[in-house]
Design an enzyme around this catalytic site. Sequence first.
Site, PDB file in Angstrom:
ATOM      1  N   GLU A 166       0.804  -1.221   0.000  1.00 31.09           N
ATOM      2  CA  GLU A 166       0.000   0.000   0.000  1.00 31.09           C
ATOM      3  C   GLU A 166       0.843   1.280   0.000  1.00 31.09           C
ATOM      4  OE1 GLU A 166      -2.672  -0.460   3.337  1.00 31.09           O
ATOM      5  OE2 GLU A 166      -3.799  -2.038   2.356  1.00 31.09           O
ATOM      6  N   GLU A 357      -5.433  -8.685   0.862  1.00 27.42           N
ATOM      7  CA  GLU A 357      -6.088  -8.326   2.128  1.00 27.42           C
ATOM      8  C   GLU A 357      -7.558  -8.064   1.863  1.00 27.42           C
ATOM      9  OE1 GLU A 357      -4.466  -5.017   4.411  1.00 27.42           O
ATOM     10  OE2 GLU A 357      -2.421  -5.697   3.987  1.00 27.42           O
TER      11      GLU A 357
END
Length: 454
Positions: A166, A357
């Site tokens: 991320e 995720e």
Amino acid sequence: MSTNSFPQGFLWGAATSAQQIEGGRNAGSRGDSVWDWYATQEGAIEDGSNPFTACDHYTRWREDIELMSWLGVKAYRFSTSWSRIMPGGRGASNSEGLDFYETFVDALLAAGIVPFITLNHWDMPYALLGDGGWASRDTVAAFVEYAAATTERLGDRVRHWATHNEPWCISTLGYEEGHHAPGHTSPAEALPAAHHLLLSHGLAVDVIRRNVRDAEAGIVLNLSPAWPHSDTDEDREAARRFDGLFNRWFLDPLFRGEYPADAVEDRTRRGHLEENSMPFVREGDMAAISVPIDYLGANYYSRTAVKAGPGGDPVGAPLVPKEELTEMGWEVFPDGLTDMLVRVTKDYGPRSIYVTENGIALPDEADGSGRVSDPRRISFLRDHLLAAHRAIEAGVPLKGYFHWSLMDNFEWGHGYTKMFGLFRVDFNTCERTPKESAYWYRDAIAANAVEDAD
Ligand code: IFM
């Protein structure tokens, strides 16, 4: 009711990250990370806590592998701690740190679980902050050194590597909005930081390919479909801007070798760039960034519904009542997962995708006997797995799903106030207990299938 079977070999998994579960702050000659330092700053962490012990995975890792075996996961996504492997940020690697991960990986493999390693899940060594952290181009070379040391040691046994987790969060939350370490609030740092993360990704992919047998190299992005809050031109325009800054700012360089022109103009209009110019981008950088990858890791939690705010810029405004939001304030929107996967496949054509995720934070109270009943997590899991299944049917090359998270853990600026785990962790004793969702997920994995909702 019908049964939705997943393809043979679909990788069912669970995910964690080093800083969020390991603890062992000073054990094995580890150095401090930016988050160890940031957590000591007044008001940085909601509950005043820190990640120094976290889930104590550093000493309880054998038990954690047993939890995974009980769950039946085929793969486990975790990160190595840069501060454990290279405490000074660059230079000499720490053999105790590498030994820890080697022993852990060997035990995972012995249990028949495929390791997926992420090299940078936000815990850059504190020592590098003095040079400017990710805002400094020097950090690129430091990361590549760390990637080399780690893959040299583990590349004969770990095939699946991701460079960063991320990069939007690291650059925007860390350097522009100040909600994450190092807590800076400067767009003039955030854009170079994002670029340096991408560049170090590209250079590290080459290193991974050199050191890893049959490497599968990728990067993990948090992706969220942008939804106009209403059908007005203003809200549609706000959604375009959000998509440019959040999703395409990373996808376009990685897959097309260029920053999205409309988003560059948006940054210029906001005064973050001078006349669309990005002096931190040097010749050759974009080619390095767009090196072909074997897979894209996509983290999905929700769509982002946006309204036009001041100057027409996007402002998040959920489309459902407050009571329906999760503990993180996020809307549960499974269709957004299908949308995101289909869109990424159509627009960027990655070779493979993993949902690296997906999960939900809930209050998760234990009853008198320690049992945690979490029906909302079970519905969340089922509905998102069905959404992933629809994406596969639509032609998305989705190879696996990692639930966030294996266990409750240190949720960054929220400390220990947001629980995402399939296993409850009692943070006084570090005892782990499966929640009802863990039993549900275990059955789905064993069946390689998910039933439709009643
Ligand atoms: O806990 C985080 C994780 O570290 C990165 N992705 C989002 C999760 C939930 O906020």
